[in-house]
Design a protein around this motif. Structure first.
Motif, PDB file in Angstrom:
ATOM      1  N   PRO A 173      54.598  32.643  52.190  1.00 49.39           N
ATOM      2  CA  PRO A 173      53.540  33.090  53.106  1.00 49.39           C
ATOM      3  C   PRO A 173      52.162  33.147  52.455  1.00 49.39           C
ATOM      4  O   PRO A 173      51.171  32.714  53.049  1.00 49.39           O
ATOM      5  CB  PRO A 173      54.014  34.479  53.536  1.00 49.39           C
ATOM      6  N   ALA A 174      52.087  33.679  51.232  1.00 50.18           N
ATOM      7  CA  ALA A 174      50.780  33.822  50.576  1.00 50.18           C
ATOM      8  C   ALA A 174      50.170  32.470  50.258  1.00 50.18           C
ATOM      9  O   ALA A 174      48.980  32.220  50.510  1.00 50.18           O
ATOM     10  CB  ALA A 174      50.936  34.649  49.304  1.00 50.18           C
ATOM     11  N   LEU A 175      50.987  31.562  49.705  1.00 51.11           N
ATOM     12  CA  LEU A 175      50.467  30.241  49.351  1.00 51.11           C
ATOM     13  C   LEU A 175      50.124  29.429  50.604  1.00 51.11           C
ATOM     14  O   LEU A 175      49.146  28.676  50.612  1.00 51.11           O
ATOM     15  CB  LEU A 175      51.492  29.500  48.497  1.00 51.11           C
ATOM     16  N   ALA A 176      50.916  29.598  51.663  1.00 48.04           N
ATOM     17  CA  ALA A 176      50.637  28.900  52.920  1.00 48.04           C
ATOM     18  C   ALA A 176      49.284  29.345  53.473  1.00 48.04           C
ATOM     19  O   ALA A 176      48.498  28.531  53.971  1.00 48.04           O
ATOM     20  CB  ALA A 176      51.744  29.164  53.935  1.00 48.04           C
ATOM     21  N   GLN A 177      49.006  30.663  53.376  1.00 49.05           N
ATOM     22  CA  GLN A 177      47.728  31.178  53.857  1.00 49.05           C
ATOM     23  C   GLN A 177      46.567  30.635  53.033  1.00 49.05           C
ATOM     24  O   GLN A 177      45.511  30.310  53.568  1.00 49.05           O
ATOM     25  CB  GLN A 177      47.738  32.713  53.814  1.00 49.05           C
ATOM     26  N   ARG A 178      46.778  30.471  51.706  1.00 56.81           N
ATOM     27  CA  ARG A 178      45.714  29.925  50.866  1.00 56.81           C
ATOM     28  C   ARG A 178      45.436  28.455  51.210  1.00 56.81           C
ATOM     29  O   ARG A 178      44.296  27.988  51.118  1.00 56.81           O
ATOM     30  CB  ARG A 178      46.085  30.071  49.387  1.00 56.81           C
ATOM     31  N   ILE A 179      46.489  27.729  51.588  1.00 51.33           N
ATOM     32  CA  ILE A 179      46.310  26.325  52.005  1.00 51.33           C
ATOM     33  C   ILE A 179      45.420  26.266  53.252  1.00 51.33           C
ATOM     34  O   ILE A 179      44.510  25.434  53.353  1.00 51.33           O
ATOM     35  CB  ILE A 179      47.668  25.638  52.268  1.00 51.33           C
ATOM     36  N   VAL A 180      45.703  27.173  54.209  1.00 54.13           N
ATOM     37  CA  VAL A 180      44.915  27.213  55.449  1.00 54.13           C
ATOM     38  C   VAL A 180      43.460  27.546  55.143  1.00 54.13           C
ATOM     39  O   VAL A 180      42.529  26.912  55.663  1.00 54.13           O
ATOM     40  CB  VAL A 180      45.513  28.238  56.439  1.00 54.13           C
ATOM     41  N   GLU A 181      43.255  28.536  54.265  1.00 50.77           N
ATOM     42  CA  GLU A 181      41.890  28.938  53.928  1.00 50.77           C
ATOM     43  C   GLU A 181      41.140  27.828  53.196  1.00 50.77           C
ATOM     44  O   GLU A 181      39.946  27.613  53.418  1.00 50.77           O
ATOM     45  CB  GLU A 181      41.929  30.204  53.063  1.00 50.77           C
ATOM     46  N   THR A 182      41.859  27.093  52.335  1.00 47.58           N
ATOM     47  CA  THR A 182      41.228  26.017  51.590  1.00 47.58           C
ATOM     48  C   THR A 182      40.801  24.875  52.503  1.00 47.58           C
ATOM     49  O   THR A 182      39.700  24.331  52.363  1.00 47.58           O
ATOM     50  CB  THR A 182      42.179  25.484  50.503  1.00 47.58           C
ATOM     51  N   ARG A 183      41.653  24.489  53.436  1.00 43.43           N
ATOM     52  CA  ARG A 183      41.298  23.376  54.327  1.00 43.43           C
ATOM     53  C   ARG A 183      40.195  23.774  55.299  1.00 43.43           C
ATOM     54  O   ARG A 183      39.482  22.928  55.824  1.00 43.43           O
ATOM     55  CB  ARG A 183      42.536  22.874  55.084  1.00 43.43           C
ATOM     56  N   ASN A 184      40.057  25.077  55.584  1.00 47.72           N
ATOM     57  CA  ASN A 184      38.977  25.515  56.461  1.00 47.72           C
ATOM     58  C   ASN A 184      37.607  25.278  55.825  1.00 47.72           C
ATOM     59  O   ASN A 184      36.605  25.113  56.520  1.00 47.72           O
ATOM     60  CB  ASN A 184      39.126  27.002  56.796  1.00 47.72           C
ATOM     61  N   SER A 185      37.590  25.257  54.516  1.00 43.93           N
ATOM     62  CA  SER A 185      36.328  25.001  53.815  1.00 43.93           C
ATOM     63  C   SER A 185      36.105  23.512  53.577  1.00 43.93           C
ATOM     64  O   SER A 185      35.036  23.111  53.130  1.00 43.93           O
ATOM     65  CB  SER A 185      36.300  25.746  52.468  1.00 43.93           C
ATOM     66  N   GLY A 186      37.107  22.723  53.860  1.00 37.57           N
ATOM     67  CA  GLY A 186      36.995  21.261  53.694  1.00 37.57           C
ATOM     68  C   GLY A 186      38.351  20.623  53.876  1.00 37.57           C
ATOM     69  O   GLY A 186      39.298  20.945  53.153  1.00 37.57           O
ATOM     70  N   LEU A 194      45.479  19.056  47.432  1.00 38.60           N
ATOM     71  CA  LEU A 194      46.192  20.339  47.373  1.00 38.60           C
ATOM     72  C   LEU A 194      45.956  21.041  46.040  1.00 38.60           C
ATOM     73  O   LEU A 194      46.190  22.250  45.917  1.00 38.60           O
ATOM     74  CB  LEU A 194      47.697  20.122  47.607  1.00 38.60           C
ATOM     75  N   LEU A 195      45.515  20.300  45.043  1.00 41.20           N
ATOM     76  CA  LEU A 195      45.210  20.907  43.746  1.00 41.20           C
ATOM     77  C   LEU A 195      44.024  21.875  43.861  1.00 41.20           C
ATOM     78  O   LEU A 195      43.805  22.702  42.970  1.00 41.20           O
ATOM     79  CB  LEU A 195      44.892  19.816  42.715  1.00 41.20           C
ATOM     80  N   ARG A 196      43.270  21.766  44.978  1.00 38.24           N
ATOM     81  CA  ARG A 196      42.179  22.700  45.208  1.00 38.24           C
ATOM     82  C   ARG A 196      42.672  24.088  45.568  1.00 38.24           C
ATOM     83  O   ARG A 196      41.935  25.072  45.493  1.00 38.24           O
ATOM     84  CB  ARG A 196      41.285  22.183  46.349  1.00 38.24           C
ATOM     85  N   VAL A 197      43.943  24.150  46.016  1.00 37.81           N
ATOM     86  CA  VAL A 197      44.514  25.432  46.459  1.00 37.81           C
ATOM     87  C   VAL A 197      44.943  26.249  45.236  1.00 37.81           C
ATOM     88  O   VAL A 197      45.723  25.752  44.408  1.00 37.81           O
ATOM     89  CB  VAL A 197      45.724  25.190  47.387  1.00 37.81           C
ATOM     90  N   PRO A 198      44.458  27.463  45.113  1.00 35.20           N
ATOM     91  CA  PRO A 198      44.899  28.312  44.001  1.00 35.20           C
ATOM     92  C   PRO A 198      46.410  28.514  44.037  1.00 35.20           C
ATOM     93  O   PRO A 198      46.973  28.858  45.077  1.00 35.20           O
ATOM     94  CB  PRO A 198      44.162  29.619  44.254  1.00 35.20           C
ATOM     95  N   GLY A 199      47.071  28.255  42.915  1.00 32.35           N
ATOM     96  CA  GLY A 199      48.515  28.433  42.851  1.00 32.35           C
ATOM     97  C   GLY A 199      49.277  27.137  42.932  1.00 32.35           C
ATOM     98  O   GLY A 199      50.498  27.112  42.784  1.00 32.35           O
TER      99      GLY A 199
END
Length: 215
Positions: A173-186, A194-199
């Motif tokens: 859940p936490a990593l999935a949410q970070r993926i969503v937040e990362t793509r919202n910025s680009g 996906l390497l832009r996603v922390p974790g």
């Protein structure tokens, strides 16, 4: 002498009267004949028209025929002739289930059924189309499965929800949410983004690469 003259005059007048009467009678007959003929023709036309109306019935022909529709046919005809008026039987018609020698009646519906094999094939085709449509819809939403992925379907990382992203191996859940937040910025342009996603490092990306699609 005078008596003889009077007699001649009387005879002449009598003859003239007979001739005039004969001419008048002939003229009256000549006038009467066209009218009588016209009346006779009108009566015959009315009888013919009424007879034609009585001898014609309207039927509906549907089902496995070439030209389904409503037809006016002679009242004395049979089902076979009514079907012929509708273009005849189609290739998949089940003529064994129709009484072709039955006489038609006004307002009758003649429905020619389809052969059982054709009905089964059509049902199977519709079922396959429905399944294909469902599979296509699911493919658009989740992506298609890739070789070597087993039963797991690939996930489109730019449109999948956080819950759908959790179907990926090693994504909680936490990593999935970070993926969503990362793509919202680009938006992601490739799996390497996906390497832009922390974790997510190179090792995790290697495990995810076969299960993600960029849409």
């Amino acid at each position: 002498m005078q008596a003889k003259s009077k007699k001649l005059i009387f005879i002449a007048v009598l003859l003239a009267g007979c001739i005039i009467t004969s001419l008048i009678s002939t003229n009256d007959k000549a006038k009467a004949l066209p009218g009588g003929s016209s009346l006779l023709q009108s009566a015959q036309s009315a009888v013919t028209s009424k007879t034609a109306q009585v001898k014609t019935v309207r039927v509906q022909v549907s089902g496995a025929v070439l030209e389904p529709g409503i037809y006016d046919v002679p009242a004395s005809c049979r089902v076979e002739e009514a079907i012929a008026a509708a273009g005849g039987l189609s290739e998949n018609a089940d003529s064994e289930r129709v009484n072709l020698v039955r006489k038609v009646r006004d307002g009758m519906q003649i429905r020619v059924p389809v052969q059982k094999a054709a009905r089964t094939s059509r049902t199977q085709r519709k079922s396959a189309q429905a399944k294909s449509g469902l599979g296509e819809s699911a493919s658009k939403k989740y992506g298609s499965a890739k070789a070597g992925s087993g039963m797991m379907q690939s996930v489109r990382i730019n449109s999948a929800s956080a819950r759908e992203l959790q179907q990926l191996p090693g994504i909680g859940p936490a990593l999935a949410q970070r993926i969503v937040e990362t793509r919202n910025s680009g938006r992601f342009t490739s799996a390497d983004d996906l390497l832009r996603v922390p974790g997510i490092g190179k090792a995790k990306l290697a495990k995810l690469r076969d299960y993600v699609e960029v849409d």
